[in-house]
Design a protein around this motif. Sequence first.
Motif, PDB file in Angstrom:
ATOM      1  N   GLN A  66       0.840  -1.323  -0.093  1.00  0.00           N
ATOM      2  CA  GLN A  66       0.023   0.022  -0.246  1.00  0.00           C
ATOM      3  C   GLN A  66       0.955   1.347   0.003  1.00  0.00           C
ATOM      4  O   GLN A  66       0.287   2.429   0.172  1.00  0.00           O
ATOM      5  CB  GLN A  66      -0.944   0.013   1.186  1.00  0.00           C
ATOM      6  CG  GLN A  66      -1.799  -1.183   1.216  1.00  0.00           C
ATOM      7  CD  GLN A  66      -2.746  -1.016   2.419  1.00  0.00           C
ATOM      8  OE1 GLN A  66      -2.342  -0.862   3.492  1.00  0.00           O
ATOM      9  NE2 GLN A  66      -4.211  -1.569   2.356  1.00  0.00           N
ATOM     10  N   ARG A 118      -2.761   1.514  -9.063  1.00  0.00           N
ATOM     11  CA  ARG A 118      -3.516   0.630  -8.770  1.00  0.00           C
ATOM     12  C   ARG A 118      -3.536   0.923  -6.996  1.00  0.00           C
ATOM     13  O   ARG A 118      -4.619   0.543  -6.716  1.00  0.00           O
ATOM     14  CB  ARG A 118      -2.711  -0.792  -8.934  1.00  0.00           C
ATOM     15  CG  ARG A 118      -2.883  -1.310 -10.093  1.00  0.00           C
ATOM     16  CD  ARG A 118      -4.235  -1.740 -10.571  1.00  0.00           C
ATOM     17  NE  ARG A 118      -4.735  -2.849  -9.864  1.00  0.00           N
ATOM     18  CZ  ARG A 118      -4.646  -4.063 -10.496  1.00  0.00           C
ATOM     19  NH1 ARG A 118      -4.002  -4.221 -11.449  1.00  0.00           N
ATOM     20  NH2 ARG A 118      -5.303  -5.303  -9.783  1.00  0.00           N
ATOM     21  N   ARG A 121      -6.939   1.163  -4.650  1.00  0.00           N
ATOM     22  CA  ARG A 121      -7.368   0.232  -3.765  1.00  0.00           C
ATOM     23  C   ARG A 121      -7.758   1.002  -2.592  1.00  0.00           C
ATOM     24  O   ARG A 121      -8.684   0.555  -1.675  1.00  0.00           O
ATOM     25  CB  ARG A 121      -5.956  -0.705  -3.427  1.00  0.00           C
ATOM     26  CG  ARG A 121      -6.030  -2.078  -4.194  1.00  0.00           C
ATOM     27  CD  ARG A 121      -4.948  -2.927  -3.571  1.00  0.00           C
ATOM     28  NE  ARG A 121      -3.800  -2.510  -3.715  1.00  0.00           N
ATOM     29  CZ  ARG A 121      -2.696  -2.562  -4.431  1.00  0.00           C
ATOM     30  NH1 ARG A 121      -2.923  -3.160  -5.650  1.00  0.00           N
ATOM     31  NH2 ARG A 121      -1.382  -2.214  -4.181  1.00  0.00           N
ATOM     32  N   ARG A 148     -11.273   2.063  -3.275  1.00  0.00           N
ATOM     33  CA  ARG A 148     -12.190   1.053  -2.689  1.00  0.00           C
ATOM     34  C   ARG A 148     -12.382   0.648  -1.299  1.00  0.00           C
ATOM     35  O   ARG A 148     -13.373   0.043  -0.806  1.00  0.00           O
ATOM     36  CB  ARG A 148     -11.827  -0.542  -3.614  1.00  0.00           C
ATOM     37  CG  ARG A 148     -12.135  -0.205  -5.015  1.00  0.00           C
ATOM     38  CD  ARG A 148     -11.886  -1.581  -5.713  1.00  0.00           C
ATOM     39  NE  ARG A 148     -10.533  -1.887  -5.841  1.00  0.00           N
ATOM     40  CZ  ARG A 148      -9.412  -1.740  -6.889  1.00  0.00           C
ATOM     41  NH1 ARG A 148     -10.260  -1.039  -7.730  1.00  0.00           N
ATOM     42  NH2 ARG A 148      -8.552  -2.286  -6.654  1.00  0.00           N
ATOM     43  N   GLU A 149     -11.079   0.824  -0.695  1.00  0.00           N
ATOM     44  CA  GLU A 149     -11.231   0.425   0.907  1.00  0.00           C
ATOM     45  C   GLU A 149     -12.188   1.331   1.556  1.00  0.00           C
ATOM     46  O   GLU A 149     -12.915   1.326   2.327  1.00  0.00           O
ATOM     47  CB  GLU A 149      -9.886   0.606   1.530  1.00  0.00           C
ATOM     48  CG  GLU A 149      -9.673   0.418   2.997  1.00  0.00           C
ATOM     49  CD  GLU A 149      -8.230   0.248   3.338  1.00  0.00           C
ATOM     50  OE1 GLU A 149      -8.188   0.354   4.616  1.00  0.00           O
ATOM     51  OE2 GLU A 149      -7.452   0.174   2.786  1.00  0.00           O
ATOM     52  N   GLY A 202     -12.462   3.040  -8.182  1.00  0.00           N
ATOM     53  CA  GLY A 202     -11.033   2.512  -8.082  1.00  0.00           C
ATOM     54  C   GLY A 202     -10.596   2.141  -9.186  1.00  0.00           C
ATOM     55  O   GLY A 202      -9.249   1.823  -9.466  1.00  0.00           O
TER      56      GLY A 202
END
Length: 244
Positions: A76, A89, A93, A96-97, A137
């Motif tokens: 991350q 990416r 992410r 989306r989290e 995302g």
Amino acid sequence: MTYCVGLLLDEGLVMAADTRTNAGVDNVGKFKKLYTWEKPGHAVFVLLTAGNLAITQAVVSLLNEGAERKGAGAEQNLFAARTMFQAARIVGRAVREVKAIDAEFLHAQGDAFAASFIFGGQIGKERPRLFNVYAAGNFIEATVDTPFFQIGEHKYGKPILDRVARKDMKLGDAAKMVLLSFDSTLRSNLSVGLPIDMLTYEAGSLRIEHTRRFGLDDPYFQRLSLAWSKALRTAFTEIEALDL
């Protein structure tokens, strides 16, 4: 609302965002929407944000926390990415989290999960790259045919970009064009407002050296706006009238 522009050039990147937020005509605030991360000589990342401020700030906070991680959770970390695609990416992410945690509660209140991002930068010897990241995302990448992205209230500032933007522009000319795009938007949309945060990045420098905030009293922006209005009026008068 807001207005953000990201432009990919052979010479580098131009990234700009306004600072106005609206929660009704009597609740107007100013928040920064241009964020940067850098390790000089290694990588530079720039993120522009539009949409629900709580969502975009949460995404930025996740990216800030991720940039400090080592070992477990390093996937991350933007600086652990080996390509800009991998870095995009990581941004996706993070979006989306936040969505997994907040979307259901937003929908219960009748609100949409509204957020969009422009993400650009450079890692090592890879060329600079630019991405438009959506609320899901996922993302698309700028190309030779489409070297710029806009998010937020983009319609008033789009015509000049469509007519003038080219990948081989000089950074200074591109920055001028982007400011004119903002000037046109400010004239026609009260949900976009000064000051404007702008970053110009020179390809291969791998460091952030040129950032500037343009406020109402900025002498260059004042001259630019007046000169553009005069040039448009002159062009209008020089075009022959319709023969009725």
